[in-house]
Design an enzyme around this catalytic site. Sequence first.
Site, PDB file in Angstrom:
ATOM      1  N   ARG A 119      10.290   7.576   4.192  1.00  0.00           N
ATOM      2  CA  ARG A 119      10.259   9.028   4.376  1.00  0.00           C
ATOM      3  C   ARG A 119      10.975   9.443   5.657  1.00  0.00           C
ATOM      4  O   ARG A 119      11.600  10.519   5.709  1.00  0.00           O
ATOM      5  CB  ARG A 119       8.814   9.518   4.367  1.00  0.00           C
ATOM      6  CG  ARG A 119       8.151   9.383   3.000  1.00  0.00           C
ATOM      7  CD  ARG A 119       6.660   9.620   3.059  1.00  0.00           C
ATOM      8  NE  ARG A 119       6.364  10.964   3.555  1.00  0.00           N
ATOM      9  CZ  ARG A 119       5.147  11.366   3.885  1.00  0.00           C
ATOM     10  NH1 ARG A 119       4.108  10.526   3.799  1.00  0.00           N
ATOM     11  NH2 ARG A 119       4.950  12.607   4.305  1.00  0.00           N
ATOM     12  N   ARG A 134       0.836  -1.198   0.000  1.00  0.00           N
ATOM     13  CA  ARG A 134       0.000   0.000   0.000  1.00  0.00           C
ATOM     14  C   ARG A 134       0.876   1.255   0.000  1.00  0.00           C
ATOM     15  O   ARG A 134       1.873   1.323   0.715  1.00  0.00           O
ATOM     16  CB  ARG A 134      -0.921   0.007   1.222  1.00  0.00           C
ATOM     17  CG  ARG A 134      -1.980  -1.086   1.181  1.00  0.00           C
ATOM     18  CD  ARG A 134      -3.018  -0.883   2.267  1.00  0.00           C
ATOM     19  NE  ARG A 134      -2.468  -1.024   3.592  1.00  0.00           N
ATOM     20  CZ  ARG A 134      -2.478  -2.148   4.286  1.00  0.00           C
ATOM     21  NH1 ARG A 134      -2.987  -3.250   3.763  1.00  0.00           N
ATOM     22  NH2 ARG A 134      -1.964  -2.191   5.501  1.00  0.00           N
ATOM     23  N   ASP A 140       0.980   5.629   0.302  1.00  0.00           N
ATOM     24  CA  ASP A 140       0.275   6.724   0.945  1.00  0.00           C
ATOM     25  C   ASP A 140      -0.121   7.799  -0.067  1.00  0.00           C
ATOM     26  O   ASP A 140       0.281   7.770  -1.232  1.00  0.00           O
ATOM     27  CB  ASP A 140       1.163   7.362   2.022  1.00  0.00           C
ATOM     28  CG  ASP A 140       1.377   6.439   3.209  1.00  0.00           C
ATOM     29  OD1 ASP A 140       0.498   5.596   3.473  1.00  0.00           O
ATOM     30  OD2 ASP A 140       2.417   6.571   3.879  1.00  0.00           O
TER      31      ASP A 140
END
Length: 273
Positions: free
Chosen positions: A203, A49, A51
């Site tokens: 990130r 998945r 974001d």
Amino acid sequence: MRLALGVRYNGQAYQGWQSQLSGRTVQDKLEAALARFADRPISTLCAGRTDTGVHGLNQVVHFDTDIERTPFSWVRGTNRYLPPDIAVQWAHPVPDAFHCRASALARRYRYVLSQSPVRPSLDAGRVGWSMYPLDGDAMRAAAALLIGQHDFSSFRASACQARSPVKTLRRIAITQHDASPDGERCHWHFEFEADAFLHHMIRNLMGCLVRVGRGDARPEWIAEVLAARSRKVAAPTFSADGLYFVGPLYDAAWGLPPESTWQAEDAAYDGSP
């Protein structure tokens, strides 16, 4: 029949991959297109998945169907109903034992960062940005301290649902591209490969690597962050703009396209830092 698809998308317009009530996700658009082509609902599962704002180069999904079509018909027919920023790249029948997530041996991400005194414009949303020059050698020295199996709690979002923070980071490659003569402008590519990643892990790693690259922390600091196992000691989460899910890697026995297949150079990793 179980079918696997490779999907590429620009994530700027979407609230991530996973279906939401708003309908503004990549999964929602893909399943709507599949339903129109197949003339019946189709539910998909994905390899990883992504974001809001994160892009996919080779997202792999699978679904079960009793409709018989050639693989290329699934590609062309589904793409007919997809928006311009999402496209199926390939389709391949797979055994029922194949699972796009559980069968993956590794996952890869790329972060593209623009180093420039001026913010991005034409490539806004598709690259991250640093207005300060970055030291590639310092970032590579810091990245080397992250390779191997570690508890990555310091780089884990509070909303992460992974059962364990322990992951094996196999590779980080940092390369500079398109450097200007004065050295002020260039693009940096950060390539990450691991068995799996935690929520916001890339990130959060980027935030720390860029801090080292700017000279605000020494390379050894990242080992201290890792050992602390606390999100509080790491740098802020970096922008999603330049993050790309390159895709999962599978055993060649599944017969998937080369960009999804575990290669000899990947298998050469021996688990050592």
